[in-house]
Design a protein around this motif. Structure first.
Motif, short mmCIF file in Angstrom:
data_model
loop_
_atom_site.label_atom_id
_atom_site.label_comp_id
_atom_site.label_asym_id
_atom_site.label_seq_id
_atom_site.Cartn_x
_atom_site.Cartn_y
_atom_site.Cartn_z
N GLY A 1 18.05 9.49 2.39
CA GLY A 1 17.60 10.54 3.30
C GLY A 1 16.26 10.26 3.95
O GLY A 1 15.56 11.18 4.38
N LEU A 2 15.90 8.96 4.07
CA LEU A 2 14.63 8.58 4.66
C LEU A 2 14.83 8.02 6.07
O LEU A 2 15.90 7.51 6.39
N PRO A 3 13.81 8.09 6.92
CA PRO A 3 13.91 7.52 8.26
C PRO A 3 14.07 6.00 8.20
O PRO A 3 13.74 5.37 7.18
N PRO A 4 14.55 5.38 9.26
CA PRO A 4 14.66 3.91 9.30
C PRO A 4 13.30 3.26 9.14
O PRO A 4 12.26 3.84 9.48
N ALA A 5 13.29 2.04 8.61
CA ALA A 5 12.04 1.29 8.46
C ALA A 5 11.45 0.96 9.82
O ALA A 5 12.17 0.77 10.80
N HIS A 6 10.13 0.88 9.87
CA HIS A 6 9.41 0.52 11.09
C HIS A 6 8.87 -0.89 10.89
O HIS A 6 8.06 -1.14 10.00
N TYR A 7 9.33 -1.84 11.72
CA TYR A 7 8.95 -3.24 11.59
C TYR A 7 7.97 -3.61 12.69
O TYR A 7 8.20 -3.30 13.87
N VAL B 1 6.02 -3.94 7.34
CA VAL B 1 7.12 -2.98 7.28
C VAL B 1 6.55 -1.66 6.76
O VAL B 1 5.83 -1.63 5.76
N VAL B 2 6.86 -0.57 7.47
CA VAL B 2 6.38 0.75 7.08
C VAL B 2 7.59 1.64 6.80
O VAL B 2 8.47 1.80 7.65
N LEU B 3 7.62 2.20 5.60
CA LEU B 3 8.63 3.20 5.24
C LEU B 3 7.95 4.56 5.24
O LEU B 3 6.89 4.73 4.61
N HIS B 4 8.55 5.52 5.92
CA HIS B 4 7.97 6.85 6.03
C HIS B 4 8.74 7.85 5.18
O HIS B 4 9.95 7.74 5.00
N GLN B 5 8.01 8.82 4.69
CA GLN B 5 8.64 9.98 4.07
C GLN B 5 9.13 10.91 5.18
O GLN B 5 8.54 10.96 6.26
N PRO B 6 10.22 11.64 4.95
CA PRO B 6 10.70 12.55 6.00
C PRO B 6 9.69 13.66 6.26
O PRO B 6 9.01 14.13 5.35
N THR B 7 9.58 14.03 7.53
CA THR B 7 8.71 15.14 7.92
C THR B 7 9.51 16.43 7.89
O THR B 7 10.50 16.58 8.61
N ARG C 1 0.84 -1.19 0.00
CA ARG C 1 0.00 0.00 0.00
C ARG C 1 0.88 1.25 0.00
O ARG C 1 1.70 1.44 0.90
N LEU C 2 0.71 2.08 -1.02
CA LEU C 2 1.46 3.33 -1.12
C LEU C 2 0.55 4.47 -0.70
O LEU C 2 -0.43 4.79 -1.39
N ARG C 3 0.85 5.05 0.46
CA ARG C 3 0.12 6.22 0.94
C ARG C 3 0.90 7.48 0.56
O ARG C 3 2.02 7.41 0.07
N ARG C 4 0.30 8.62 0.84
CA ARG C 4 0.98 9.87 0.49
C ARG C 4 2.23 10.10 1.32
O ARG C 4 3.16 10.77 0.88
N ASP C 5 2.22 9.56 2.55
CA ASP C 5 3.35 9.81 3.44
C ASP C 5 4.10 8.54 3.84
O ASP C 5 5.07 8.61 4.60
N ARG C 6 3.69 7.36 3.33
CA ARG C 6 4.35 6.13 3.74
C ARG C 6 4.08 5.00 2.74
O ARG C 6 3.13 5.06 1.96
#
Length: 475
Positions: A380-386, A395-401, A310-315
């Motif tokens: 330049g992205l935050p670490p993955a959230h497992y 697994v969640v990948l976030h865009q930088p805030t 799932r590709l969200r706008r921020d993750r």
């Protein structure tokens, strides 16, 4: 722990914070069940206000709260096991309850009054479905489903191109082991692709089959992207696809989907070259999808569940049925543990290559998560959230805030840079101290610190035989 929560700006999957100013909150019922069902358990902290930066609320009667917690633990089947302690934050009392993981043979931990069990996800707690309950029951025995022969399948259901490449790779890379069998049929049988008589196994069909979905309709990837702000209100998703085929072909198709779906920026390098830069590194996406396909649960309970992207706008979220096997989230990428839920499938895939790129699908060297971590840091992205719920891994990948730094002339920080910057104090911190507090690896921390130093936000002190510390230039 409190420092990490403040740096993250919210609860985590392992830690839940409640103010409990008026007594035990009703939501604690679901939380205790979910943490007891979660691998490794978790922690509940009472007496802090999350909305106020995890500041103390001033508990009037901590002793009563502890007694109520102990009584509530007996309201589950099996009873939740808690270790309850007193704590102090900013001079005020809090209550800390360690929720121990329920024994695997007794999962799931249910609310006795309702029979409902809960799971913890990256976006909250939710009630366990009947299918998910079967996942806990199946986890009580070793996973051997990938070794079973597939009824009605024959050797003609294997993909000739993939089989030929598999045989050639085995004989090239393992000539003294599996590759020393001269007969193709015997090599396939001893490699777990088929059983006696040539009938493909589950692993063999998923790895090398022409169309495994003839037998396993939901062993697919379901991918979709969130609508753009410019899309019509009636648009529910974009680029929605169901990807089928053998695992290497699904992986290639998933990469094509990512190239179409990820936002792309035009970036110029210091050497003058210009290239497209996707919102998420494709190498990290490939590793996560490959892991989801190879390590997904293959037992009967999960036959109706797909790998989801799932590709969200921020993750970006990648999820598969079946939790981690033989390792815990906190050890991912830190220990060289190459555990395998589907051992036969993994053994086959060490010799399977992508039809389009000729790259290995997996290496089985525990190098996938470090590759993801490094790629995200380089991007330049935050670490993955497992998140491991025990029967589903996400697994969640976030865009930088993007934030404004009020104490510096430099206006923007990525999420990773912001976490490190906020963790630095006037007296300075070492890399080891920051790594322990933030849960980041040394190489990623050093790279982030170099970026902050280059922007004049952080100063380095020590070195050459002395302890090296970092602190803000504007504490």
């Amino acid at each position: 722990m409190i420092a990490s929560l403040r740096a993250a700006g919210g609860d985590t999957t392992e830690v839940e914070v409640k103010s409990a100013a008026g007594g035990l909150p009703a939501s604690l019922t679901a939380i205790l069940s979910a943490l007891a069902n979660q691998p490794g358990g978790g922690t509940v902290i009472l007496g802090l206000d999350e909305q106020a930066g995890f500041r103390p609320v001033g508990l009037g009667d901590p002793q009563t709260l502890k007694q109520d917690l102990a009584a509530k633990a007996r309201a589950f089947t099996p009873p939740a096991r808690l270790t309850i302690d007193d704590g102090v934050v900013d001079g005020a009392p809090i209550v800390v309850a360690r929720v121990h993981e329920c024994d695997r043979s007794a999962k799931p931990c249910r609310v006795t009054a309702t029979g409902t069990a809960y799971l913890r996800g990256y976006d909250g707690d939710y009630a366990l479905s009947d299918v998910e309950e079967q996942g806990f029951l199946a986890a009580r025995r070793p996973p051997l489903f990938d070794r079973a022969p597939v009824e009605d399948a024959t050797v003609d259901d294997l993909d000739t191109e993939l089989v030929d490449a598999f045989l050639a790779t085995v004989r090239e890379r393992d000539p003294a082991g599996l590759g020393h069998f001269p007969d193709d049929a015997e090599l396939l049988r001893r490699g777990g692709v088929t059983v006696a008589g040539g009938q493909p196994t589950v692993a063999g069909l998923l790895a090398l089959g022409v169309h495994p979905q003839q037998w396993f309709p939901r062993y697919v990837i379901q991918a979709a992207a969130q609508p753009l702000p410019t899309d019509s209100a009636a648009t529910r998703a974009r680029n929605q696809v169901t990807i089928s085929g053998s695992i290497p072909r699904m992986l290639d198709t998933a990469l094509l989907w990512a190239r179409r779906s990820f936002d792309t920026a035009i970036v110029s390098e210091p050497d003058g070259t210009v290239h497209d830069r996707p919102a998420y590194p494709l190498v990290a996406f490939r590793e996560l999808v490959a892991n989801a396909l190879v390590h997904r649960d293959l037992d009967h309970w999960s036959a109706g569940l797909a790998v989801e992207v799932r590709l969200r706008r921020d993750r970006l979220v990648v999820s598969n049925p079946g939790g981690l096997y033989g390792i815990t989230v906190d050890r991912l990428g830190r220990d060289a543990v190459a555990s395998a839920r589907n051992a036969t499938l993994v053994a086959i895939y060490q010799h399977v290559r992508s039809p389009q790129t000729d790259a290995r699908v997996i290496e089985a060297l525990a190098s996938g998560i470090p590759t993801v971590t490094e790629a995200l840091a380089d991007h330049g992205l935050p670490p993955a959230h497992y998140v491991d719920s025990g029967i589903r891994f996400t697994v969640v990948l976030h865009q930088p805030t993007t934030v404004t730094n009020a104490t510096s002339a430099e206006p923007e920080l990525s999420a990773a840079e912001r976490r490190v910057y906020q963790a630095l104090t006037g007296q300075g911190r070492t890399v080891n101290e920051l790594a322990e507090q933030l849960g980041l690896t040394g190489p990623n921390l050093r790279k982030t610190l170099r970026n902050l130093r280059g922007r004049g936000l952080v100063a380095q002190h020590g070195g050459r035989g002395r302890t090296t510390t970092y602190q803000r230039t504007n504490p």
